[in-house]
Write a protein that holds these residues in place. Structure first.
Motif, PDB file in Angstrom:
ATOM      1  N   UNK A  63      21.503  -9.288   5.772  1.00 57.17           N
ATOM      2  CA  UNK A  63      22.845  -9.261   5.194  1.00 57.17           C
ATOM      3  C   UNK A  63      23.165  -7.855   4.717  1.00 57.17           C
ATOM      4  N   UNK A  64      24.406  -7.445   4.980  1.00 58.21           N
ATOM      5  CA  UNK A  64      24.884  -6.132   4.590  1.00 58.21           C
ATOM      6  C   UNK A  64      26.229  -6.283   3.901  1.00 58.21           C
ATOM      7  N   UNK A  65      26.563  -5.302   3.071  1.00 53.84           N
ATOM      8  CA  UNK A  65      27.826  -5.337   2.351  1.00 53.84           C
ATOM      9  C   UNK A  65      28.427  -3.946   2.311  1.00 53.84           C
ATOM     10  N   UNK A  66      29.758  -3.914   2.315  1.00 53.53           N
ATOM     11  CA  UNK A  66      30.481  -2.677   2.060  1.00 53.53           C
ATOM     12  C   UNK A  66      30.907  -2.688   0.604  1.00 53.53           C
ATOM     13  N   UNK A  67      30.542  -1.627  -0.090  1.00 55.62           N
ATOM     14  CA  UNK A  67      30.842  -1.486  -1.508  1.00 55.62           C
ATOM     15  C   UNK A  67      31.324  -0.057  -1.736  1.00 55.62           C
ATOM     16  N   UNK A  68      32.547   0.080  -2.188  1.00 53.15           N
ATOM     17  CA  UNK A  68      33.160   1.387  -2.446  1.00 53.15           C
ATOM     18  C   UNK A  68      33.030   2.323  -1.250  1.00 53.15           C
ATOM     19  N   UNK A  69      33.263   1.777  -0.055  1.00 51.32           N
ATOM     20  CA  UNK A  69      33.297   2.583   1.160  1.00 51.32           C
ATOM     21  C   UNK A  69      31.965   2.851   1.818  1.00 51.32           C
ATOM     22  N   UNK A  70      30.871   2.390   1.245  1.00 48.33           N
ATOM     23  CA  UNK A  70      29.544   2.592   1.832  1.00 48.33           C
ATOM     24  C   UNK A  70      28.917   1.259   2.214  1.00 48.33           C
ATOM     25  N   UNK A  71      28.066   1.313   3.233  1.00 47.39           N
ATOM     26  CA  UNK A  71      27.347   0.121   3.681  1.00 47.39           C
ATOM     27  C   UNK A  71      25.980   0.076   3.019  1.00 47.39           C
TER      28      UNK A  71
ATOM     29  N   UNK B  57      23.680 -10.665  -7.581  1.00 46.98           N
ATOM     30  CA  UNK B  57      23.926  -9.962  -6.323  1.00 46.98           C
ATOM     31  C   UNK B  57      23.515  -8.509  -6.473  1.00 46.98           C
ATOM     32  N   UNK B  58      22.820  -7.999  -5.452  1.00 48.89           N
ATOM     33  CA  UNK B  58      22.374  -6.611  -5.492  1.00 48.89           C
ATOM     34  C   UNK B  58      22.659  -5.929  -4.163  1.00 48.89           C
ATOM     35  N   UNK B  59      22.921  -4.625  -4.249  1.00 47.81           N
ATOM     36  CA  UNK B  59      23.009  -3.786  -3.057  1.00 47.81           C
ATOM     37  C   UNK B  59      21.814  -2.850  -3.084  1.00 47.81           C
TER      38      UNK B  59
END
Length: 70
Positions: A6-14, A25-27
């Protein structure tokens, strides 16, 4: 590079996206350019993580790569 998980985009970064043992939840990243002072390297391994609110995440997706050998 093959990506799985699983991947997420957060503030423009993957980032790699997961949940910790408490259900938060963690990135996750090892790229220092994508971190700021709110990311922590808990185990001193060069892998940085940050707790995030799910409503602050722009997009979440799952990437599965299947390999069929000869």
């Amino acid at each position: 590079m093959i990506k799985n998980g699983k991947y997420a985009y957060y503030k423009g970064n993957e980032y790699k996206f997961s949940r910790d043992a408490d259900g938060n939840y963690i990135i996750i990243t090892s790229d220092l350019k994508k971190t700021d002072c709110t990311f922590k390297d808990k185990y001193n391994t060069g892998v940085y993580s940050k707790l995030v609110n799910i409503s602050d995440v722009d997009e979440i997706y799952k990437n599965c790569n299947l390999w069929k050998g000869e």
